[in-house]
Design an enzyme around this catalytic site. Structure first.
Site, PDB file in Angstrom:
ATOM      1  N   ASP A 233      -6.183  -7.536   4.174  1.00 23.43           N
ATOM      2  CA  ASP A 233      -7.094  -6.934   3.506  1.00 23.43           C
ATOM      3  C   ASP A 233      -8.000  -8.000   3.004  1.00 23.43           C
ATOM      4  OD1 ASP A 233      -8.756  -4.854   2.092  1.00 23.43           O
ATOM      5  OD2 ASP A 233      -7.526  -5.364   0.328  1.00 23.43           O
TER       6      ASP A 233
ATOM      7  N   ASP B 248     -11.906  -9.616   4.263  1.00 24.44           N
ATOM      8  CA  ASP B 248     -13.116  -9.997   3.472  1.00 24.44           C
ATOM      9  C   ASP B 248     -13.451 -11.555   3.321  1.00 24.44           C
ATOM     10  OD1 ASP B 248     -12.934  -7.215   2.739  1.00 24.44           O
ATOM     11  OD2 ASP B 248     -13.917  -7.831   0.792  1.00 24.44           O
TER      12      ASP B 248
ATOM     13  N   TYR C  99       0.680  -1.373   0.028  1.00 21.61           N
ATOM     14  CA  TYR C  99      -0.007  -0.068  -0.089  1.00 21.61           C
ATOM     15  C   TYR C  99       0.864   1.328  -0.092  1.00 21.61           C
ATOM     16  CZ  TYR C  99      -4.633  -2.339   1.026  1.00 21.61           C
ATOM     17  OH  TYR C  99      -5.630  -3.116   0.648  1.00 21.61           O
TER      18      TYR C  99
ATOM     19  N   ASP D  87      -1.631 -18.635   1.323  1.00 14.83           N
ATOM     20  CA  ASP D  87      -2.541 -19.481   0.469  1.00 14.83           C
ATOM     21  C   ASP D  87      -3.286 -20.538   1.351  1.00 14.83           C
ATOM     22  OD1 ASP D  87      -0.041 -20.508   0.925  1.00 14.83           O
ATOM     23  OD2 ASP D  87       0.116 -21.079  -1.287  1.00 14.83           O
TER      24      ASP D  87
ATOM     25  N   LYS E 187       4.175 -15.181   3.500  1.00 15.76           N
ATOM     26  CA  LYS E 187       4.290 -16.042   2.275  1.00 15.76           C
ATOM     27  C   LYS E 187       5.924 -16.234   2.193  1.00 15.76           C
ATOM     28  CE  LYS E 187       3.043 -18.188  -1.627  1.00 15.76           C
ATOM     29  NZ  LYS E 187       2.493 -19.294  -1.656  1.00 15.76           N
TER      30      LYS E 187
END
Ligand code: IPM
Ligand code: MN
Length: 363
Positions: free
Chosen positions: A245, A249, A141, A221, A189
């Site tokens: 983020d 969701d 970001y 993942d 990751k």
């Protein structure tokens, strides 16, 4: 007590949901004999249209003079062609950076009343109580360099973190885990990204300060799958900005709707409170959006900025009571509306306020 809150309703459904939540906030403060000073300013698309910038100087100045900022949502279809630095979202990212809060707390709490409103099986999700701690000021970001060189046909963003930025958010997450079920899952990751390798090494270093908390690591993942298969196994989950983020969701599936998820950003000069959902442009102006995420966000504001824990609990209890009585907004009945009373945004807000008042009298 006296509380000065800057309200930035923003775009789309933002103003509809924030009106209901501000109403709840006003009632609770008045009932306790507290003074609530409210100021309203523009941010996002409405500010682009009126002021030519997504974060007007007077909004920023008012934010920096407040005890807390309470935001609705930003974004709109008409701004899609703009570059990221000019879009409504840039206003929110600028505000986040200015306020300095780096730990974005996103609780995913599956109210037992809404588990049947999820496409997942009730027996898998009932009892889910996860607290995501999303790092909010770093990663893709904000990382430099970034850009899109159209002539060359190249675009790039940078996932950048300083060790200390990881350590400080990890500490917040460990401390929160100590007050909960004492389990922390760090998501990265690290099998592909150097940033994630440093993230993991840093979280492990910090864990030495919190021997009572059990630490585990998950790749992002795999985590996205575990969240759907066994959400009850997670307590506090700490992760970097973009992963947080996305996973937050995804956890909206567990609660039956994104419209149930609040957030609070702490650790900086001034805390920022915002529901995790967006401006839902296609639902805007229809008085149909779910105000509960924003109402639950108001409860977080009372808890984290005003220290009014009991009042916050009353709001959460009222939300639960209203759900128990079978009241739902449209988003919660996608998998069947039978047996429910579907309410508009304003009627749902009124229902929660009425219930809050009853609970305050009986408390
Ligand atoms: C969120 C939103 C924001 C984000 C957008 C609106 C900039 O999706 O709060 O999750 O990506 O952080
Ligand atoms: Mn998001």
């Amino acid at each position: 007590m006296k509380l000065k809150v800057l309200v930035t309703p923003g775009d789309g459904i933002g103003s509809e949901v924030i009106n209901e939540a501000v109403g709840v906030l006003k009632d609770v403060m008045a009932a306790g004999g507290h003074t609530l000073e409210l100021d309203f300013k523009r941010i996002g698309g409405v500010a682009i249209v009126a002021d030519g910038t997504p974060l007007p100087a007077d909004t920023l100045a008012a934010a920096l003079e407040s005890d807390a900022v309470f935001l609705g949502a930003v974004g709109g279809n008409e701004f899609e062609a703009l570059s990221p630095d000019k879009r409504p979202e840039a206003g929110l990212l600028g505000l986040r950076a200015a306020l300095g809060g780096f730990a974005n707390l996103r609780p995913t709490f599956a109210f037992k009343e809404t588990v049947v409103n999820s496409p997942l099986r009730p027996e898998i999700i009932d009892g889910t109580d996860i607290l995501f701690v999303r790092e909010l000021l770093g990663g893709l970001y904000y990382g430099q360099p970034r850009g899109w060189d159209r002539a060359k046909g190249e675009a790039f963003n940078t996932m950048y973190y300083k060790r200390d930025e990881v350590a400080r958010v990890a500490r917040v997450a460990f401390k929160l885990a100590q007050k909960r079920r004492k389990k922390l899952t760090s998501v990265d990751k690290a099998n592909v990204l150097e940033v994630s390798q440093m993230w993991r090494a840093t979280v492990i270093e910090v864990s030495a300060e919190f021997p009572d908390v059990t630490l585990e690591h998950q790749y992002v993942d795999a985590m996205s799958m575990h969240l759907m298969n066994r959400p009850r196994d997670f307590d506090v989950v700490v992760t970097e900005n973009t992963f947080g983020d996305i996973l937050s969701d995804e956890s909206g599936v567990i609660t039956g709707s994104l419209g149930m998820l609040p957030s609070a950003t702490i650790g900086g000069k001034i805390n920022l409170y915002e529901p995790i959902h967006g401006s839902a442009p296609n639902s805007a102006g229809k008085n149909s959006a779910n105000p509960m995420a924003t109402i639950l966000t108001a409860a977080m504001l009372l808890r984290h900025t005003a220290g009014l824990d009991q009042e916050a609990a009353v709001i959460e209890k009222a939300v639960r009571r209203v759900l128990e009585l079978g009241f739902r907004t449209r988003d919660l009945v996608r998998h069947g509306a039978e047996g429910y009373t579907v309410l508009s945004t304003s009627d749902m807000g009124a229902k929660v306020r009425e219930t809050v008042k009853t609970l305050l009298v009986s408390a």
